[in-house]
Design an enzyme around this catalytic site. Structure first.
Site, PDB file in Angstrom:
ATOM      1  N   SER A  73     -11.956 -28.709 -15.906  1.00  0.00           N
ATOM      2  CA  SER A  73     -12.760 -29.249 -17.013  1.00  0.00           C
ATOM      3  C   SER A  73     -12.670 -28.449 -18.300  1.00  0.00           C
ATOM      4  CB  SER A  73     -14.225 -29.365 -16.591  1.00  0.00           C
ATOM      5  OG  SER A  73     -14.425 -30.516 -15.815  1.00  0.00           O
ATOM      6  N   LYS A 106     -11.747 -30.418 -21.273  1.00  0.00           N
ATOM      7  CA  LYS A 106     -12.700 -31.152 -22.108  1.00  0.00           C
ATOM      8  C   LYS A 106     -12.992 -30.448 -23.420  1.00  0.00           C
ATOM      9  CE  LYS A 106     -14.616 -33.452 -18.107  1.00  0.00           C
ATOM     10  NZ  LYS A 106     -15.313 -33.130 -16.868  1.00  0.00           N
ATOM     11  N   SER A 109     -20.370 -32.000 -18.636  1.00  0.00           N
ATOM     12  CA  SER A 109     -18.975 -32.089 -18.200  1.00  0.00           C
ATOM     13  C   SER A 109     -18.653 -33.476 -17.656  1.00  0.00           C
ATOM     14  CB  SER A 109     -18.671 -31.026 -17.138  1.00  0.00           C
ATOM     15  OG  SER A 109     -17.284 -30.803 -17.020  1.00  0.00           O
TER      16      SER A 109
END
Length: 413
Positions: A93, A96, A156
């Site tokens: 993640s 992101k 997230s």
């Protein structure tokens, strides 16, 4: 439907970081908590062997049990210590950060509006599974861009990331092209994005150095939105979720950025801390637990702030050298810094500077024009450089004076 309050999560994260108890604590969470960055967490993997790093500090850098790690000075972008900084690894993640950065840039440019509505497609929708982290957007429902940005950064959310990707580029594949173009612009040379979430793909990789470059760009270019990275929780669709960056609950100097975890990537964390006017960025990739990524980041920040300090080799606007100028009303011009310059160097080390003036400078020269650079070294190694600019205008000489100067230069005078 999703009404359970998860306000206990900040306490769980602080405990996981070892701040409130020495032992790790495992609490059962509902499927709405989505405790892993992408997947339901399994038992912590065995601790990896410590990876020693490279640094200019006498005595060396700490050895951290992560596959790759890095410490960067925010102001200069200088890497202060690192281990395997350019190895492309699954970023989970941490991906992101690029997704949110593109959203922030679009908001700054006016291509997106904060209250602009984005529809959740079937592809973007989370199906109520606990195997991935979600903002829990309703299927075919709409959310504002600013809510999606918070859902990406704080929760997230894979659904938020996919929804905004489709909204901005028509598809997640199209958005990945934007991500890679931006990565190239920033100089992220060991990174390739396939999706907006960081879900596993053999071709989806990023290096520790590249992720630090991205973090630095977010802090520098997204000042209006960077405070979101320090927010500890966000409530959407009546579901409150906490930020997984445990250091936000235990270290008031930490104000971002992002966690990540998949089985392939291990536990990852990019963080930033500012103490006494100096900001450092850390990257931890592929360590064995959520507590480990927090502990290793804490260790790296403590070591960095303890072993480095700010130095100002030359004051702004101070004359550094005298540059010769051809065909001007004046033969020379003072060269100096055009803006304040500071470096982060090992504590106690002396910094030397040397000026390098561009050859064959010719009038006219405008005040502020770059005419060379100054290079700073410490213990014989370069630690930074800054442009030198003309401290005054130099007008072009008249025809007769230029003719005489041509003759003089021809004979080496």
């Amino acid at each position: 439907m999703h009404s359970k309050n998860l306000s206990i999560l900040p306490l769980v994260f602080a405990i996981a970081a070892g701040a409130l108890a020495p032992a790790s604590v495992t609490l059962a969470a509902s499927r709405h908590a989505a405790p892993a960055a992408h997947k339901k967490p399994a038992a912590a993997a065995p601790a990896a062997e410590p990876t020693p790093g490279q640094t200019a500090v006498a005595g060396g850098a700490p050895a951290l049990p992560a596959k790759a790690w890095l410490l960067m000075d925010f102001d200069s972008g200088q890497v202060l210590a690192s281990a395997n900084p350019d190895e492309p690894l699954p970023p989970a993640s941490l991906t992101k950060m690029m997704t949110s950065f593109l959203v922030e840039q679009a908001l700054r440019s006016g291509k997106l509006k904060k209250d602009e509505l984005v529809t959740t497609s079937q592809n973007a929708w989370c199906r109520g599974s606990s195997t991935e982290s979600c903002m829990y957007l309703p299927l075919n429902g709409q959310a504002t861009v600013i809510d999606l940005l918070r859902g990406i950064i704080i929760q997230s959310g894979n659904d938020a990331s996919k929804a905004i990707a489709e909204h901005m580029a028509g598809s997640e594949e199209g958005f990945a092209k934007l991500m890679n173009a931006e990565a190239q612009r920033l100089g992220m040379t060991h990174t390739h994005f396939v999706n907006a979430t960081g879900l596993p793909d053999p071709a989806h990789k990023a290096s520790a150095r590249d992720l630090a470059i991205l973090a630095r760009a977010i802090i520098h270019d997204s000042a209006d939105f960077y405070p979101i990275y320090a927010e500890r929780e966000f409530k959407y669709n009546n579901i409150k979720q906490g930020n997984r960056n445990a250091l936000l609950y235990t270290d008031p100097t930490v104000d971002g950025l992002k966690t990540g975890h998949t089985e392939e990537a291990g536990y990852c964390l990019v963080a930033s801390s500012k103490r006494n006017g100096m900001r450092l960025i850390t990257v931890i990739l592929n360590t064995h637990s959520a507590q480990a990524r927090a502990d290793e980041t804490r260790t790296l920040l403590g070591w960095g702030f303890g072993n480095f300090e700010k130095a100002t080799p030359i004051q702004a606007n101070a004359a550094v050298a005298t540059a010769k100028v051809k065909f001007g009303k004046a033969d020379t011009v003072a060269a100096g810094l055009g803006s304040p310059w500071s470096l982060t160097v090992p504590r106690g080390q002396q910094v030397q500077t040397s000026a390098q003036i561009n050859p064959d400078l010719q009038a006219p020269l405008a005040k502020g024009a770059v005419i060379g650079k100054v290079v700073a070294t410490s213990n014989g190694k370069p630690v930074g450089e800054a442009p030198l600019v003309a401290q005054a205008d130099v007008e072009r000489a008249g025809l007769m004076l230029r003719a005489w100067q041509h003759v003089a230069y021809l004979f080496g005078k």
